[in-house]
Design a protein around this motif. Structure first.
Motif, short mmCIF file in Angstrom:
data_model
loop_
_atom_site.label_atom_id
_atom_site.label_comp_id
_atom_site.label_asym_id
_atom_site.label_seq_id
_atom_site.Cartn_x
_atom_site.Cartn_y
_atom_site.Cartn_z
N LEU A 34 -0.33 -6.17 -2.05
CA LEU A 34 -0.10 -4.97 -2.87
C LEU A 34 -1.41 -4.50 -3.50
CD1 LEU A 34 3.21 -5.86 -4.79
CD2 LEU A 34 2.95 -4.51 -2.71
N LEU A 35 -2.27 -5.45 -3.83
CA LEU A 35 -3.54 -5.08 -4.46
C LEU A 35 -4.54 -4.52 -3.47
CD1 LEU A 35 -3.88 -8.03 -6.95
CD2 LEU A 35 -3.72 -5.61 -7.52
N LYS A 36 -4.35 -4.82 -2.19
CA LYS A 36 -5.29 -4.32 -1.18
C LYS A 36 -5.01 -2.87 -0.82
CE LYS A 36 -7.44 -8.14 1.19
NZ LYS A 36 -7.47 -9.02 2.34
N ARG A 37 -3.75 -2.46 -0.90
CA ARG A 37 -3.46 -1.08 -0.53
C ARG A 37 -3.60 -0.18 -1.76
NH1 ARG A 37 3.04 -1.38 0.84
NH2 ARG A 37 3.70 -1.24 -1.32
N ALA A 39 -3.11 1.90 -5.04
CA ALA A 39 -2.17 1.66 -6.13
C ALA A 39 -1.00 2.64 -6.06
CB ALA A 39 -2.88 1.78 -7.48
N THR A 42 1.97 1.35 -4.13
CA THR A 42 2.80 0.37 -4.82
C THR A 42 3.60 1.02 -5.95
OG1 THR A 42 1.36 -1.44 -4.21
CG2 THR A 42 2.75 -1.79 -6.15
N GLU A 43 3.03 2.05 -6.59
CA GLU A 43 3.80 2.77 -7.59
C GLU A 43 5.02 3.41 -6.95
OE1 GLU A 43 1.72 5.22 -10.68
OE2 GLU A 43 -0.02 4.52 -9.55
N PHE A 44 4.83 3.99 -5.76
CA PHE A 44 5.94 4.61 -5.05
C PHE A 44 6.98 3.56 -4.66
CE2 PHE A 44 7.96 6.17 -1.12
CZ PHE A 44 8.49 7.34 -1.60
N PHE A 45 6.48 2.40 -4.22
CA PHE A 45 7.35 1.27 -3.86
C PHE A 45 8.21 0.88 -5.07
CE2 PHE A 45 7.51 -3.52 -3.61
CZ PHE A 45 8.40 -3.61 -2.55
N ALA A 46 7.57 0.75 -6.23
CA ALA A 46 8.28 0.35 -7.45
C ALA A 46 9.31 1.41 -7.84
CB ALA A 46 7.28 0.12 -8.58
N GLU B 15 10.56 0.67 2.70
CA GLU B 15 9.41 0.30 1.85
C GLU B 15 9.20 -1.22 1.85
OE1 GLU B 15 7.12 1.84 -0.32
OE2 GLU B 15 7.58 3.60 0.88
N LEU B 19 5.90 -4.63 3.85
CA LEU B 19 5.17 -5.81 3.39
C LEU B 19 4.92 -6.74 4.58
CD1 LEU B 19 7.13 -6.48 0.09
CD2 LEU B 19 4.90 -5.38 0.34
N ALA B 46 9.93 -3.92 -10.98
CA ALA B 46 9.16 -2.75 -10.56
C ALA B 46 8.03 -2.46 -11.53
CB ALA B 46 10.09 -1.55 -10.42
N LEU B 49 5.15 -4.95 -11.03
CA LEU B 49 4.31 -4.62 -9.87
C LEU B 49 3.42 -3.42 -10.17
CD1 LEU B 49 6.70 -5.09 -6.80
CD2 LEU B 49 5.23 -6.75 -7.95
N THR B 50 3.97 -2.42 -10.86
CA THR B 50 3.18 -1.24 -11.19
C THR B 50 2.03 -1.61 -12.13
OG1 THR B 50 5.19 0.06 -10.98
CG2 THR B 50 3.32 1.14 -12.01
N LEU B 52 0.69 -4.52 -12.41
CA LEU B 52 -0.26 -5.33 -11.63
C LEU B 52 -1.31 -4.43 -10.98
CD1 LEU B 52 -1.09 -8.06 -10.22
CD2 LEU B 52 0.38 -7.33 -8.34
N VAL B 53 -0.85 -3.44 -10.20
CA VAL B 53 -1.81 -2.66 -9.43
C VAL B 53 -2.59 -1.67 -10.28
CG1 VAL B 53 -0.57 -2.94 -7.27
CG2 VAL B 53 -0.08 -0.96 -8.68
#
Lengths: 202, 202
Positions: A34-37, A39, A42-46, B15, B19, B46, B49-50, B52-53
């Motif tokens: 998640l940190l490699k792609r 941000a 991942t916000e959209f994912f969340a 989504e 992963l 969620a 994770l948000t 985090l990134v």
């Protein structure tokens, strides 16, 4: 795994590792992914996950998941609402729909009766099924043939057997394309006992 | 898998299935798991994770992940900042920290040179390492011994060899507790060639 360099990372790993089948090591790999792609991804994912759990609904008729009050299947006038197929879970609905062979409707129980896991009839969507059954012509039991599945079917059978409707269960037998020699004895035995006229199999 | 009963569910599954190592079937299982637990728990998931990134940072010195400008290790006055251990990734930092055997600091490259994957020296944190190396006494290469790892070490070696510092690499050999007969030939060969005085192994 100790010594996380970041508390944010540690918390994220702990949260991810709560998902079934995902251990701490995999959780860490996923968090670093998640940190490699970007941000924003991942916000959209969340957001997608939050929307899922906040906005999804259960069909008021069959208890399948849907985006509106009633699911597409229950709403469809071309489906035969007199035939109700009882399944454990929405994945079974998807699997049966994928066959393209079924024109009736469903009733999703939401699980199986399992005293071991403390799941009794009250935790399942059984009462609404009994209500629906009065207007049905046929009810098909499509539960997996485990102890819990058989217990659930037997419980439902006792509740439904006095009604003037047909109660059926999906056929058990050798899978299409499977070798007889590898089939288990119970399955092979059933497929002989419940043999059907050859013409019907064509 | 077609016929998702809900678009919200379908989008969430898509989504999750992005992963690494998670297919559509597992993604559906995870999505249904999220739906079984209280919505507030998934909202928290969620958010975690948000955060985090969005909030995690890279240490300005060693490029490890951290919550502040500098990581706990670089900030720690008891760590020897003259000894720098070069690793690929933060998981290697965590693994070495777990041994409790290392008192120096780290430099996280963020990957290995890999022409096959289009990763050149410019995509790694190599220039800041060269800058740090001028003030160091020893640099330890702790990269995995794959083609990419060896290429990266060789590239760094060429950049660093003129500096008046010690360049070392972690010992390769038979793992503690491993049976000799199951070791691969290269490892066993190296562990004989690089044998150490018995007293040092105590």
């Amino acid at each position: 795994m100790h010594h996380y360099p970041s508390q944010l990372l540690e918390k994220a790993v702990e949260e991810i590792a709560q998902l079934p089948g995902i251990g701490k090591r995999t959780a860490l790999r996923l968090a670093l992914h998640l940190l490699k792609r970007p941000a924003s991804q991942t916000e959209f994912f969340a957001q997608t996950l939050t929307r899922l759990v906040k906005e999804i609904r259960r069909c008021q008729t069959c208890y399948s998941l849907c985006d509106e009050e009633q699911c597409e299947i229950c709403k469809n006038p071309h489906r035969n609402s007199k035939i109700i197929c009882i399944v454990e879970d929405i994945r079974d609905v998807m699997a049966i729909e994928n066959t393209g062979q079924y024109q009736g409707v469903y009733h999703v129980l939401g699980g199986k009766i399992s005293p071991m896991e403390g799941i009794g009839p009250d935790q399942l969507h059984i009462q609404p099924l009994i209500d629906r059954a009065h207007k049905a012509r046929e009810i098909i039991f499509a539960l997996s043939s485990t102890i819990e599945g058989d217990t659930t079917i037997f419980y439902l059978y006792k509740m439904l057997k006095e009604l003037p409707i047909k109660l059926s269960t999906i056929a058990r037998g050798i899978g299409v394309g499977d070798e007889l020699e590898y089939a288990d004895e119970v399955t092979l035995g059933r497929s002989i006992n419940h043999r059907i006229p050859y013409e019907e199999s064509l």
